[in-house]
Write an enzyme that holds these catalytic residues in place. Structure first.
Site, mmCIF file in Angstrom:
data_model
loop_
_atom_site.group_PDB
_atom_site.id
_atom_site.type_symbol
_atom_site.label_atom_id
_atom_site.label_comp_id
_atom_site.label_asym_id
_atom_site.label_seq_id
_atom_site.Cartn_x
_atom_site.Cartn_y
_atom_site.Cartn_z
ATOM 1 N N TYR A 187 0.854 -1.057 -0.005
ATOM 2 C CA TYR A 187 -0.157 0.003 -0.025
ATOM 3 C C TYR A 187 0.792 1.283 -0.071
ATOM 4 O O TYR A 187 0.564 2.417 0.747
ATOM 5 C CB TYR A 187 -0.936 -0.105 1.029
ATOM 6 C CG TYR A 187 -2.016 -0.797 1.002
ATOM 7 C CD1 TYR A 187 -3.463 -0.172 0.747
ATOM 8 C CD2 TYR A 187 -2.160 -2.151 1.255
ATOM 9 C CE1 TYR A 187 -4.600 -1.017 0.433
ATOM 10 C CE2 TYR A 187 -3.037 -2.948 0.852
ATOM 11 C CZ TYR A 187 -4.418 -2.339 0.520
ATOM 12 O OH TYR A 187 -5.433 -3.365 0.334
ATOM 13 N N HIS A 226 -8.675 -7.838 -3.006
ATOM 14 C CA HIS A 226 -9.318 -6.564 -3.615
ATOM 15 C C HIS A 226 -10.614 -6.348 -2.521
ATOM 16 O O HIS A 226 -10.507 -5.071 -2.110
ATOM 17 C CB HIS A 226 -9.817 -6.856 -4.890
ATOM 18 C CG HIS A 226 -10.075 -5.328 -5.735
ATOM 19 N ND1 HIS A 226 -9.341 -4.440 -5.303
ATOM 20 C CD2 HIS A 226 -11.027 -5.066 -6.449
ATOM 21 C CE1 HIS A 226 -9.696 -3.452 -6.049
ATOM 22 N NE2 HIS A 226 -10.932 -3.824 -6.844
ATOM 23 N N HIS A 258 -16.530 -3.069 -4.468
ATOM 24 C CA HIS A 258 -15.856 -3.368 -5.786
ATOM 25 C C HIS A 258 -16.687 -3.977 -6.866
ATOM 26 O O HIS A 258 -16.484 -5.102 -7.557
ATOM 27 C CB HIS A 258 -14.618 -4.035 -5.624
ATOM 28 C CG HIS A 258 -13.408 -3.124 -4.776
ATOM 29 N ND1 HIS A 258 -12.903 -2.272 -5.420
ATOM 30 C CD2 HIS A 258 -13.126 -3.662 -3.579
ATOM 31 C CE1 HIS A 258 -12.089 -1.917 -4.502
ATOM 32 N NE2 HIS A 258 -12.205 -2.542 -3.677
#
Length: 375
Positions: free
Chosen positions: A185, A338, A309
């Site tokens: 990240y 994800h 998502h």
């Protein structure tokens, strides 16, 4: 297929979202997200580490009897690895390569890698990185046959939950870690790649970590940095050439009776793409007598009932083009990240239950800073 030969250990952030038991299903409500952890830069240590000291050491599998050792030093040094089965007695050495990369105003330290071989399966080895360091590391190679234990964790990040995940992984006596994308990240802040490397080194230097990329690895910045995956490709080189791939973004490998396919959700995947044609060819080469299990790793899930998502082309369009390939090849399991929650599906193909299809498992909550997807 003999299920007894294959033991698959899943490691999630703290606990599975649910567990089945006789008489019903109980749920688990996890506490909220925790703060980010940023490991101190080496210059800030009470006693600064010298410029030649190896840091961010991690290993990855390269074929049946080879292991890639990757490490970083602040200064240029000979990229040599010494290795042995007997601690302190180093009779073997391999000279590797060194590189670095630039990302806008950031210039990385020296990134070294060397492939050591030949190695015996299921064996402990001791190794040293660089000619200027006496620090001794050790690793264990994966077994050559069943049983094998995998740890699987996506969207790892650098939070207090990441620490919890790493603690659970360390206690699982695993042989290899599979990471379906979103590692550090860093998101353009390159020093976070360095802190991530130091955070995972205690585990990643002992067992092979096999990774694929997620959206947080893209790091493409309009006008200022047009090349995607610069840091990811430089720091986490995987054995793509060995599987006939032309890019570090997708590859495959065999380990102990399992054929593992690491796909790239953020590179081309349509019917005419190099990745599609590579996958088609790779699946044709699978020999179920040698690798009776086939596992696929992606970042963006093809099946997802969470509100997070939904409708993304990396999920929907990739599924449209590639699902039939893995169905016809009788892939056993597909892991994805994800979505920051755990979810397991029955065997499914084209939206319907199908006993010949893979089981889909979303495991995208290893410790990311963005919190849980709870809806």
């Amino acid at each position: 297929m003999d299920l007894r030969g294959f033991r698959l250990f899943l490691t999630v952030a703290v606990a599975l979202a649910f567990a089945e038991s006789i008489g019903g299903v109980y749920s688990y409500t996890r506490p909220p997200m925790r703060r980010n952890i940023v490991d101190r830069h080496l210059d800030e240590e009470p006693t600064p580490i010298d410029d030649y000291a190896p840091q961010q050491v991690h290993i990855s599998s390269v074929g049946q009897d080879k292991m890639r050792i990757t490490w970083i030093t602040k200064a240029s040094t000979k990229p040599i690895v010494y290795f042995t089965e007997t601690a302190g007695v180093y009779q073997n050495s391999v000279l590797g390569t060194s590189s670095s990369y630039n990302y806008m105003t950031y210039k990385s330290d020296e990134i070294h890698e060397a492939v050591i071989s030949p190695l015996k399966p299921d064996t402990h080895y001791f190794y040293r990185c660089g000619e200027n360091s006496t620090k001794e590391y050790f690793l264990k190679t994966p077994p050559a046959e069943f049983p094998i234990k995998f740890a699987v964790s996506g969207d790892l990040g650098q939070t207090e939950w990441t620490n919890s995940t790493l603690q659970h992984i360390s206690q699982s006596n695993y042989d290899m870690l599979l990471l379906p994308g979103d590692l550090a990240y860093a998101d353009f802040l390159q020093s976070l790649w360095d802190s991530f490397g130091r955070l995972v080194e205690p585990l990643a230097s002992k067992r092979p970590w096999m990774v694929t990329q997620g959206n947080h690895e893209v790091e493409k910045f309009p006008l200022f940095h047009k090349e995607p995956f610069t840091a990811y490709n430089a720091r986490w080189r995987m054995p793509f050439e060995e599987s006939g791939s032309t890019t570090n973004l997708y590859y495959s490998f065999d380990v102990a009776g399992v054929h593992v396919i690491m796909l790239g959700s953020y590179t081309d995947f349509d019917f005419e793409s190099p990745q599609y044609k590579w996958l088609e060819a790779d699946l044709r080469k699978v020999d179920r007598k040698v690798t009776p299990w086939t596992v696929v790793i992606i970042h963006a899930p093809w099946y997802n009932s969470n509100t997070a998502h939904q409708g993304e082309k990396e999920s929907d369009d990739m599924k449209k083009s590639m699902e039939v390939l893995i169905f016809l090849a009788r892939v056993d399991i597909v892991f994805a990240g994800h979505v920051h929650a755990y979810e397991r599906f029955t065997r499914v193909y084209n939206g319907n239950q199908d006993n010949c299809a893979p089981v889909y498992i979303n495991i995208g909550d290893g410790g990311n800073r963005e919190g849980l997807a709870t809806s």
